[in-house]
Structures are given as structure tokens and as C-alpha cells.
Design a protein around this motif. Structure first.
Motif, short mmCIF file in Angstrom:
data_model
loop_
_atom_site.label_atom_id
_atom_site.label_comp_id
_atom_site.label_asym_id
_atom_site.label_seq_id
_atom_site.Cartn_x
_atom_site.Cartn_y
_atom_site.Cartn_z
N HIS A 187 -12.82 -1.42 1.65
CA HIS A 187 -13.94 -0.86 0.91
C HIS A 187 -13.67 -0.97 -0.59
N SER A 188 -14.74 -1.16 -1.34
CA SER A 188 -14.61 -1.47 -2.76
C SER A 188 -13.88 -0.39 -3.55
N GLY A 189 -14.24 0.87 -3.36
CA GLY A 189 -13.65 1.94 -4.16
C GLY A 189 -12.13 1.97 -4.06
N PRO A 190 -11.57 2.09 -2.86
CA PRO A 190 -10.10 2.09 -2.74
C PRO A 190 -9.47 0.81 -3.26
N PHE A 191 -10.09 -0.34 -2.97
CA PHE A 191 -9.48 -1.62 -3.37
C PHE A 191 -9.49 -1.77 -4.89
N ILE A 192 -10.65 -1.60 -5.50
CA ILE A 192 -10.75 -1.79 -6.95
C ILE A 192 -9.82 -0.85 -7.69
N ASN A 193 -9.81 0.42 -7.30
CA ASN A 193 -8.98 1.38 -8.02
C ASN A 193 -7.50 1.16 -7.77
N SER A 194 -7.13 0.69 -6.58
CA SER A 194 -5.73 0.36 -6.33
C SER A 194 -5.26 -0.75 -7.26
N ILE A 195 -6.09 -1.79 -7.40
CA ILE A 195 -5.72 -2.90 -8.27
C ILE A 195 -5.66 -2.45 -9.73
N ARG A 196 -6.65 -1.67 -10.15
CA ARG A 196 -6.61 -1.15 -11.52
C ARG A 196 -5.33 -0.37 -11.77
N GLY A 197 -4.94 0.44 -10.80
CA GLY A 197 -3.72 1.23 -10.96
C GLY A 197 -2.48 0.36 -11.00
N LEU A 198 -2.41 -0.62 -10.11
CA LEU A 198 -1.25 -1.51 -10.06
C LEU A 198 -1.05 -2.22 -11.40
N LEU A 199 -2.14 -2.65 -12.02
CA LEU A 199 -2.04 -3.45 -13.26
C LEU A 199 -1.64 -2.63 -14.47
N VAL A 200 -1.76 -1.29 -14.40
CA VAL A 200 -1.29 -0.44 -15.50
C VAL A 200 -0.02 0.31 -15.10
N GLY A 201 0.65 -0.20 -14.08
CA GLY A 201 1.97 0.32 -13.74
C GLY A 201 2.00 1.53 -12.83
N ASN A 202 0.90 1.82 -12.15
CA ASN A 202 0.91 2.97 -11.25
C ASN A 202 1.68 2.66 -9.96
N THR A 203 2.30 3.68 -9.41
CA THR A 203 2.79 3.63 -8.05
C THR A 203 1.64 4.05 -7.15
N ILE A 204 1.32 3.20 -6.19
CA ILE A 204 0.21 3.47 -5.28
C ILE A 204 0.75 4.09 -4.01
N VAL A 205 0.38 5.34 -3.77
CA VAL A 205 0.72 6.02 -2.52
C VAL A 205 -0.47 5.81 -1.60
N LEU A 206 -0.30 4.92 -0.65
CA LEU A 206 -1.39 4.47 0.20
C LEU A 206 -1.27 5.11 1.58
N MET A 207 -2.37 5.69 2.06
CA MET A 207 -2.36 6.29 3.39
C MET A 207 -2.77 5.23 4.42
N GLU A 208 -2.01 5.17 5.51
CA GLU A 208 -2.37 4.25 6.58
C GLU A 208 -3.69 4.66 7.21
N ARG A 209 -3.86 5.94 7.38
CA ARG A 209 -5.09 6.51 7.92
C ARG A 209 -5.21 7.92 7.36
N PHE A 210 -6.40 8.33 7.02
CA PHE A 210 -6.56 9.62 6.36
C PHE A 210 -6.30 10.79 7.29
N ASP A 211 -5.51 11.72 6.82
CA ASP A 211 -5.32 13.03 7.44
C ASP A 211 -5.30 14.04 6.31
N ALA A 212 -6.12 15.07 6.42
CA ALA A 212 -6.33 15.98 5.30
C ALA A 212 -5.05 16.67 4.85
N GLU A 213 -4.32 17.26 5.79
CA GLU A 213 -3.11 17.98 5.39
C GLU A 213 -2.02 17.02 4.93
N ARG A 214 -1.94 15.86 5.57
CA ARG A 214 -0.97 14.85 5.13
C ARG A 214 -1.24 14.44 3.69
N ALA A 215 -2.51 14.36 3.31
CA ALA A 215 -2.85 14.00 1.93
C ALA A 215 -2.26 15.02 0.95
N LEU A 216 -2.40 16.31 1.27
CA LEU A 216 -1.83 17.34 0.39
C LEU A 216 -0.32 17.23 0.32
#
Length: 489
Positions: A187-216
């Protein structure tokens, strides 16, 4: 190994560079900083560079070259990022697709895209040379598939110039930050923002599948400062309750970004109350990047329900079916165009719906006197019942404010008397598994009585205990209607 919790203070004067050049800047600055973390896997900037060199050579051996599409049918993970960067190094165009697509749907998308390679499993690059490849110009940096609301697959080529700055973060990110991306990268939102973050040196913490408490838990563990959570995800996080919220330290968060679906005003108000108005941000747009709006949490308190004002580079208008501009507060189709007349996309599946540079996502809405946009719904999902217009998103937001409801979908079903009747599919998850469905329906009806006028309230209901939304929080009303009417057209 955790990512650093705070960005460094950097003062740099820099012109725009290509995406690969911006990534190279980050490698040279700190090659051993984590680039991506997903589950038990992680990869540093240097490792991502070397592995993508190897995968690029493997793709080149399959005769992938500049301008070719590479379909990446992989789940969220390190390998997906490696393959994206590898495609760039060949001047090719990555096309991320859902690995959960039924074979018929996948074949339909591939039929439109005609990719040079289709990767359903990661490439094992161990036997390939990891040294740098010759520089190949990259014309297009991504393609995305869309069309879920209509059932007709389309592939959108992003024609925006593939240039970025390694030190000019966008969308409330920061250089060397740490971001949580909870949605699927097809999906565009996650993909575009991941790339934007990568290019400015962000560490991307990527979830394999969403779980609400795991996200916290991940926010606390990695000291995440930026998170992309669609409204459905925020709804599930909020439903965890205050006791669960207090278990996790989320004070590192500077920005929580939402897009990709209707953000109910009641939910946004709750999230603002918990995380602060300065933290909550919403963006409205689409895969085609025709234009868009944005709104801060501070603005949202004054303009509840709005998706904000049009972004500076675009113009926006609301028009009726004849193409005439509508005044404030009248609902019509929303149109955008770039002020410089440029177009940022090209369809492979069909010609774009536009005129004189204007384009539309197909959504309906109105603006107020201050230019703030309020979305009603998608034109294709509008229900006309007894001559009155009902917008499913509004009804779904009201239904989902009931504590027993996990998600819902509202569709129009054929009706001899009304033309279409409003039908609600209500997902209660595991809530009250042994409960009487009729009692649940009665409770929802009573809940809606104080929120919606009579004609907007569903006339029929069905209770389900399976999610109605995909991994990105999107509901495919077209498919739900087709399943219940036997009509796929």
C-alpha cells in the motif's frame, strides 16, 4: 541491537540527489546503523547495500533492465527492502504486491503490469558478487497496484522525479529517527513513508503483521519517534484500554500519521487526549498522488471531521455531475491539480479521469468557508436509498464507536421499494462469542438511534467474527456487495 533513540543534530547544505545517492550518503555517515528491523530479522545500511548489489546481479541475470517492472510478491520483511533497492540499481521499477492476493487477482494485475520478473520468494544472493554496480539512471522509483474499490486492477507508475535530500526529512520525520511502519508495503502510505524515512537515515521498525499491543511494545523497545498507523489500527490500539496503554512507555513519539481511510472524529479526539494534539497528524491523498490535504491535531480540534486544507503545491475544487464548481458546504466530487500543471502518475490499466490537468480519486465531499475539506465517501460506494444519499463511511464510524464492534462495512443492497437499502456487516471479533446475534444487533440499533437520522441507519444487519478490513485497514465494499448479490460487475 536497538536503534538510537534520538536523532543527531546535523547542519548540512545540500542539493537534491537521486534516491540511491541519498541512501549512499546515509551508508557513508553510519554504515553499521540499523536500516530495517522486522521480527527477528534486522539489516544495517552497509548490509542492505551489499545484499541489494547481489540481488541486482541475480535480477540482471534474468534480463531485468532499466525501465522494467519487477513485481515483488513478498510479505513485509527485510527481503522486500533489499529487492526494492536492487531494482533501483538496475534502473528498474519495483512493484510491491500482496502475497495474499488470490491467484486470479494476482494474474489480473500481472496481466496489466507485464513485469520482467515476478518474485514470489526472496532471491538467495549468496553466490553473487556484492561489489558496487555501474550507475544506471533511474527514471521511475515505484509502481503501485490499485483498483480495490472498483474491482478493476490498475497499475500506477509514479512519474515524480526520483530525487531526494538526505538531510531534509518530510512528513514530520527527522534525520536519523526511528519509525514504526505497521501496514503492508504493497500500500502506498506505508511504502512511500518507509522509503522517505530510509533516505533520511531512519531505522524502519517494520511489523510483519499488525497487532495493537505488539505495536506499543515496539514503540517502547525501539524508542520510536514516528509511526504510521491507519485509522483501523488506531482504533484497535485505542480499544486496548487505559490499563494496557499504561504498561508501555510511548513518550518517544513525536508524530503519529494517519491516512488510507476515514478517521472518525471521535477516535481522533480520543487519540489526541492520550498522545497530545501536537502528535496526531492526518493526511488525505491517493496512490496517484494527484494532490491532497493535511491537518494537524491542533487544527482537528477546531475542525472535527475535516481532512484539512489543500497542500501548497496543489489546487482543489468540488464539482457537481455537470462539472460546475460548487460553493462551500455543498457535496460534490473532489478534484485536484498541480499548480505547475505537472502530472505525477501514469496508469497502465486505463486512462486517468481528468480534464484540463484536473484529476480525482473518486471521492465526494465539501469544503467549509475556511477551505477545510470534509470527505463524505467514495462516489462508487454512495448509497441512494429512497432518493436520499447515504455515505457508508459516516455510518461505519457511528457503528464502530460501539464498544462491542471491532470493524464494520456498510453497503447498498437491492431493494424493490427503496432502490437500495442500507445493509451493515458488523464484525464483533471474539466479543461475546456465545451472545445472541439479535441482542447485539439490537444494541447497535439503539446506539445509532442517537447518532444518525433514520434514513441513514441500516435496515438490515449481519454479525460476523472475521475482519472486514485488509492489513492496511481498507474495506473492499465492492467485493462484499458482489458476494451478497452474486454480481461481480
Amino acid at each position: 541491537m536497538n536503534a538510537p533513540s534520538r536523532a543527531r543534530h546535523i547542519v548540512v547544505t545540500e542539493t537534491k540527489t537521486t534516491y540511491l545517492e541519498a541512501f549512499r550518503v546515509q551508508i557513508d555517515r553510519d554504515p553499521d546503523r540499523l536500516a530495517v528491523v522486522c521480527g527477528d530479522e534486522s539489516i544495517t545500511r552497509r548490509e542492505l547495500d551489499h545484499r541489494s548489489n547481489q540481488v541486482a546481479r541475480a535480477l540482471a541475470a534474468q534480463e531485468v533492465g532499466a525501465g522494467d517492472l519487477v513485481a515483488i510478491v513478498l510479505p513485509n520483511g527485510v527481503d522486500l527492502f533489499v529487492t526494492v533497492v536492487a531494482a533501483w540499481k538496475l534502473g528498474a521499477v519495483p512493484l510491491p504486491l500482496s502475497h495474499r492476493l488470490p491467484s486470479a487477482e494476482l494474474d489480473a494485475v500481472l496481466g496489466v503490469a507485464q513485469p520482467a520478473a515476478v518474485l514470489r520468494t526472496p532471491i538467495d544472493p549468496r553466490d553473487e558478487d556484492a561489489s558496487p554496480l555501474p550507475a544506471i539512471p533511474m527514471r521511475y522509483w515505484k509502481a503501485m497496484s490499485t483498483g480495490g474499490s472498483t474491482g478493476m486492477p490498475k497499475v500506477v507508475i509514479d512519474e515524480s522525479p526520483p530525487y531526494a535530500s538526505a538531510f531534509e526529512p518530510q512528513n514530520f520525520m527527522q534525520v536519523d529517527g526511528t519509525m514504526l511502519v505497521a501496514g503492508p508495503l504493497y500500500h502506498s502510505g506505508p511504502f512511500i513513508n518507509s522509503i522517505r524515512g530510509l533516505l533520511v537515515g531512519n531505522t524502519i521498525v517494520l511489523m510483519e503483521r499488525f497487532d495493537a499491543e505488539r505495536a506499543l511494545s515496539l514503540i517502547e523497545q525501539h524508542r520510536v519517534d514516528w509511526a504510521f498507523l491507519v485509522p483501523t489500527m488506531q482504533h484497535r490500539v485505542w480499544r486496548l484500554g487505559a490499563d494496557v496503554h499504561r504498561r508501555y512507555d510511548v513518550s518517544s513519539l513525536r508524530a503519529v500519521i494517519s491516512s488510507g481511510g476515514p478517521y472518525p472524529a471521535w477516535l481522533k479526539e480520543c487519540m489526541i487526549g492520550w498522545l497530545g494534539a501536537e502528535t496526531i497528524q492526518e493526511a488525505y491523498g491517493g496512490t496517484e498522488q494527484l494532490g491532497g490535504c493535511s491537518i494537524s491535531g491542533v487544527e482537528a480540534l477546531a475542525k472535527p471531521g475535516s481532512v484539512g486544507r489543500v497542500r501548497a503545491a496543489y489546487e482543489m475544487c468540488v464539482r457537481d455531475e455537470s462539472g460546475s464548481d460548487l460553493p462551500a458546504y455543498e457535496v460534490g466530487q473532489i478534484w485536484f491539480r498541480a499548480k505547475d500543471g505537472s502530472s505525477a502518475y501514469r496508469y497502465l490499466g486505463r486512462a486517468p479521469d481528468e480534464g484540463a490537468g484536473w484529476g480525482s480519486f473518486g471521492d465526494l465531499g465539501h469544503v467549509d468557508d475556511d477551505g477545510y475539506l470534509f470527505i463524505a465517501d467514495r462516489r462508487t460506494d454512495l448509497i441512494v436509498t429512497g432518493g436520499a444519499n447515504v455515505y457508508p463511511a459516516e455510518v461505519e464510524a457511528a457503528i464502530e464507536s460501539h464498544p462491542a464492534v471491532r470493524s464494520s462495512a456498510v453497503i447498498g443492497m437491492p431493494d424493490d421499494d427503496l432502490g437500495h437499502r442500507v445493509h451493515a456487516i458488523v464484525d464483533v471479533g471474539g466479543h461475546d462469542d456465545d451472545g445472541d446475534p439479535e441482542q447485539l444487533i439490537a444494541a447497535v440499533r439503539e446506539h445509532l438511534a442517537g447518532q444518525l437520522v433514520t434514513y441513514k441507519r441500516p435496515r438490515t444487519y449481519e454479525i460476523v467474527r472475521a475482519s472486514l478490513r485488509d492489513e492496511a485497514g481498507k474495506v473492499r465494499r465492492f467485493a462484499l456487495r458482489a458476494e451478497r448479490t452474486g454480481n461481480a460487475g
